[in-house]
Design a protein around this motif. Structure first.
Motif, PDB file in Angstrom:
ATOM      1  N   ALA A  65       4.954  13.478  -0.015  1.00  0.00           N
ATOM      2  CA  ALA A  65       4.700  12.039  -0.103  1.00  0.00           C
ATOM      3  C   ALA A  65       3.725  11.613   0.993  1.00  0.00           C
ATOM      4  N   GLU A  66       2.843  10.690   0.646  1.00  0.00           N
ATOM      5  CA  GLU A  66       1.893  10.168   1.620  1.00  0.00           C
ATOM      6  C   GLU A  66       2.370   8.849   2.215  1.00  0.00           C
ATOM      7  N   GLY A  67       3.500   8.346   1.740  1.00  0.00           N
ATOM      8  CA  GLY A  67       4.076   7.146   2.320  1.00  0.00           C
ATOM      9  C   GLY A  67       3.790   5.860   1.583  1.00  0.00           C
ATOM     10  N   ASP A  68       2.711   5.818   0.803  1.00  0.00           N
ATOM     11  CA  ASP A  68       2.396   4.561   0.134  1.00  0.00           C
ATOM     12  C   ASP A  68       2.393   4.682  -1.396  1.00  0.00           C
ATOM     13  N   GLU A  69       3.042   5.715  -1.925  1.00  0.00           N
ATOM     14  CA  GLU A  69       3.118   5.874  -3.373  1.00  0.00           C
ATOM     15  C   GLU A  69       3.758   4.662  -4.053  1.00  0.00           C
ATOM     16  N   GLN A  70       4.774   4.106  -3.399  1.00  0.00           N
ATOM     17  CA  GLN A  70       5.452   2.960  -4.005  1.00  0.00           C
ATOM     18  C   GLN A  70       4.506   1.766  -4.172  1.00  0.00           C
ATOM     19  N   LEU A  71       3.483   1.676  -3.336  1.00  0.00           N
ATOM     20  CA  LEU A  71       2.533   0.565  -3.453  1.00  0.00           C
ATOM     21  C   LEU A  71       1.685   0.712  -4.713  1.00  0.00           C
ATOM     22  N   VAL A  72       1.374   1.941  -5.083  1.00  0.00           N
ATOM     23  CA  VAL A  72       0.661   2.200  -6.342  1.00  0.00           C
ATOM     24  C   VAL A  72       1.550   1.767  -7.509  1.00  0.00           C
ATOM     25  N   ARG A  73       2.802   2.122  -7.430  1.00  0.00           N
ATOM     26  CA  ARG A  73       3.757   1.767  -8.484  1.00  0.00           C
ATOM     27  C   ARG A  73       3.791   0.261  -8.710  1.00  0.00           C
ATOM     28  N   TRP A  74       3.847  -0.511  -7.626  1.00  0.00           N
ATOM     29  CA  TRP A  74       3.938  -1.964  -7.770  1.00  0.00           C
ATOM     30  C   TRP A  74       2.619  -2.575  -8.210  1.00  0.00           C
ATOM     31  N   SER A  75       1.526  -1.952  -7.869  1.00  0.00           N
ATOM     32  CA  SER A  75       0.233  -2.420  -8.368  1.00  0.00           C
ATOM     33  C   SER A  75       0.170  -2.260  -9.881  1.00  0.00           C
ATOM     34  N   LEU A  76       0.609  -1.121 -10.374  1.00  0.00           N
ATOM     35  CA  LEU A  76       0.626  -0.901 -11.819  1.00  0.00           C
ATOM     36  C   LEU A  76       1.627  -1.820 -12.509  1.00  0.00           C
ATOM     37  N   TRP A  77       2.775  -2.026 -11.875  1.00  0.00           N
ATOM     38  CA  TRP A  77       3.776  -2.953 -12.418  1.00  0.00           C
ATOM     39  C   TRP A  77       3.157  -4.331 -12.644  1.00  0.00           C
ATOM     40  N   SER A  78       2.288  -4.740 -11.732  1.00  0.00           N
ATOM     41  CA  SER A  78       1.652  -6.061 -11.826  1.00  0.00           C
ATOM     42  C   SER A  78       0.424  -6.061 -12.717  1.00  0.00           C
ATOM     43  N   LYS A  79       0.134  -4.914 -13.340  1.00  0.00           N
ATOM     44  CA  LYS A  79      -1.069  -4.749 -14.174  1.00  0.00           C
ATOM     45  C   LYS A  79      -2.339  -4.992 -13.352  1.00  0.00           C
ATOM     46  N   GLY A  80      -2.289  -4.597 -12.090  1.00  0.00           N
ATOM     47  CA  GLY A  80      -3.452  -4.706 -11.214  1.00  0.00           C
ATOM     48  C   GLY A  80      -3.680  -6.093 -10.631  1.00  0.00           C
ATOM     49  N   SER A  81      -2.773  -7.023 -10.893  1.00  0.00           N
ATOM     50  CA  SER A  81      -2.938  -8.395 -10.392  1.00  0.00           C
ATOM     51  C   SER A  81      -2.526  -8.546  -8.933  1.00  0.00           C
ATOM     52  N   ALA A  82      -1.599  -7.716  -8.480  1.00  0.00           N
ATOM     53  CA  ALA A  82      -1.013  -7.888  -7.148  1.00  0.00           C
ATOM     54  C   ALA A  82      -1.842  -7.199  -6.071  1.00  0.00           C
ATOM     55  N   VAL A  83      -1.810  -7.810  -4.892  1.00  0.00           N
ATOM     56  CA  VAL A  83      -2.415  -7.233  -3.698  1.00  0.00           C
ATOM     57  C   VAL A  83      -1.299  -7.094  -2.668  1.00  0.00           C
ATOM     58  N   VAL A  84      -1.138  -5.909  -2.108  1.00  0.00           N
ATOM     59  CA  VAL A  84      -0.142  -5.685  -1.062  1.00  0.00           C
ATOM     60  C   VAL A  84      -0.510  -6.575   0.119  1.00  0.00           C
ATOM     61  N   SER A  85       0.471  -7.297   0.663  1.00  0.00           N
ATOM     62  CA  SER A  85       0.141  -8.297   1.676  1.00  0.00           C
ATOM     63  C   SER A  85       1.265  -8.479   2.691  1.00  0.00           C
ATOM     64  N   HIS A  86       1.046  -9.392   3.613  1.00  0.00           N
ATOM     65  CA  HIS A  86       2.021  -9.795   4.614  1.00  0.00           C
ATOM     66  C   HIS A  86       2.572  -8.593   5.391  1.00  0.00           C
ATOM     67  N   ALA A  87       3.890  -8.518   5.577  1.00  0.00           N
ATOM     68  CA  ALA A  87       4.487  -7.444   6.380  1.00  0.00           C
ATOM     69  C   ALA A  87       4.211  -6.068   5.785  1.00  0.00           C
ATOM     70  N   THR A  88       4.168  -5.981   4.456  1.00  0.00           N
ATOM     71  CA  THR A  88       3.905  -4.687   3.820  1.00  0.00           C
ATOM     72  C   THR A  88       2.479  -4.229   4.101  1.00  0.00           C
ATOM     73  N   ALA A  89       1.537  -5.165   4.155  1.00  0.00           N
ATOM     74  CA  ALA A  89       0.154  -4.803   4.487  1.00  0.00           C
ATOM     75  C   ALA A  89       0.064  -4.325   5.934  1.00  0.00           C
ATOM     76  N   LEU A  90       0.797  -4.963   6.846  1.00  0.00           N
ATOM     77  CA  LEU A  90       0.801  -4.486   8.237  1.00  0.00           C
ATOM     78  C   LEU A  90       1.296  -3.039   8.292  1.00  0.00           C
ATOM     79  N   ALA A  91       2.358  -2.748   7.549  1.00  0.00           N
ATOM     80  CA  ALA A  91       2.882  -1.381   7.519  1.00  0.00           C
ATOM     81  C   ALA A  91       1.860  -0.428   6.905  1.00  0.00           C
ATOM     82  N   ALA A  92       1.164  -0.865   5.846  1.00  0.00           N
ATOM     83  CA  ALA A  92       0.154  -0.014   5.205  1.00  0.00           C
ATOM     84  C   ALA A  92      -0.997   0.286   6.164  1.00  0.00           C
ATOM     85  N   HIS A  93      -1.319  -0.675   7.027  1.00  0.00           N
ATOM     86  CA  HIS A  93      -2.383  -0.480   8.029  1.00  0.00           C
ATOM     87  C   HIS A  93      -1.853   0.191   9.294  1.00  0.00           C
ATOM     88  N   ASP A  94      -0.545   0.454   9.327  1.00  0.00           N
ATOM     89  CA  ASP A  94       0.102   1.073  10.485  1.00  0.00           C
ATOM     90  C   ASP A  94      -0.106   0.237  11.758  1.00  0.00           C
TER      91      ASP A  94
END
Length: 199
Positions: A65-94
């Motif tokens: 696992a690379e750590g952000d696979e779940q973010l791909v899952r939620w992007s697809l769930w949203s049909k590409g409409s969602a952007v990872v943001s807020h606290a989750t974006a901070l974590a994605a940027h480490d």
């Protein structure tokens, strides 16, 4: 017939490879898999059923696992409409120690889907506020810091994230203050406190 199946698999594999092995039922349909064939592959275990109309090639689940696979899952769930943001974006940027229990996504105002696993924020994001990653989009460090400050959550987490972003040259003080001002008084106050904590 075998050639058609191989071509369909190759086409779907190319799509899924850019999405950490995930793909939607619509993407499978475009690659040549009927809905009946999709159900067959899910029942046989060839594809992992992740959510309604969302699958993953089994082979990808065996990779480290690379750590952000779940973010791909939620992007697809949203049909590409969602952007990872807020606290989750901070974590994605480490940046900092943000570790939200639910995924934060910014979606357009008319977005209708819901899930208990995500926190939805409604806004229209400008393209300069968004970065593309492999299989998903995320707000930039600058935008993520301002969003987190606007939420008014944990000031210590914000202090650490701001210090790291400045140290790494990802943001400047001036741009950070400007981004916070655009999101309101709470964001501005949080960022000012974080900058003051560095003195």
């Amino acid at each position: 017939m075998v050639s058609d199946r191989m071509n369909s698999r190759a086409a779907l594999w190319r799509v899924a490879a850019g999405q950490r092995g995930y793909f939607t039922a619509a993407q499978a349909l475009r690659a040549g898999y009927s809905y009946q064939t999709q159900r067959y592959h899910a029942r046989r275990g060839n594809w992992l059923a992740i959510d309604r109309a969302l699958y993953r090639f089994r082979e990808f689940s065996d990779l480290p696992a690379e750590g952000d696979e779940q973010l791909v899952r939620w992007s697809l769930w949203s049909k590409g409409s969602a952007v990872v943001s807020h606290a989750t974006a901070l974590a994605a940027h480490d940046l900092g120690t943000a570790n939200p229990s639910r995924i934060h996504l910014t979606v357009p105002r008319g977005f209708r889907q819901k899930s208990d696993a995500v926190i939805l924020h409604r806004a229209e994001l400008a393209e300069p506020d968004v970065e593309d990653r492999a299989g998903y989009r995320v707000t930039t460090p600058l935008r993520a810091l301002a969003e987190y400050a606007a939420d008014g959550e944990d000031q210590d987490v914000l202090d650490g994230a701001v210090a790291e972003a400045l140290e790494q040259g990802l943001v400047t003080r001036r741009k950070l203050l400007h981004a916070a001002q655009a999101l309101g008084a709470r964001a501005e106050l949080g960022v000012e406190r974080a900058l003051g904590a560095m003195l």
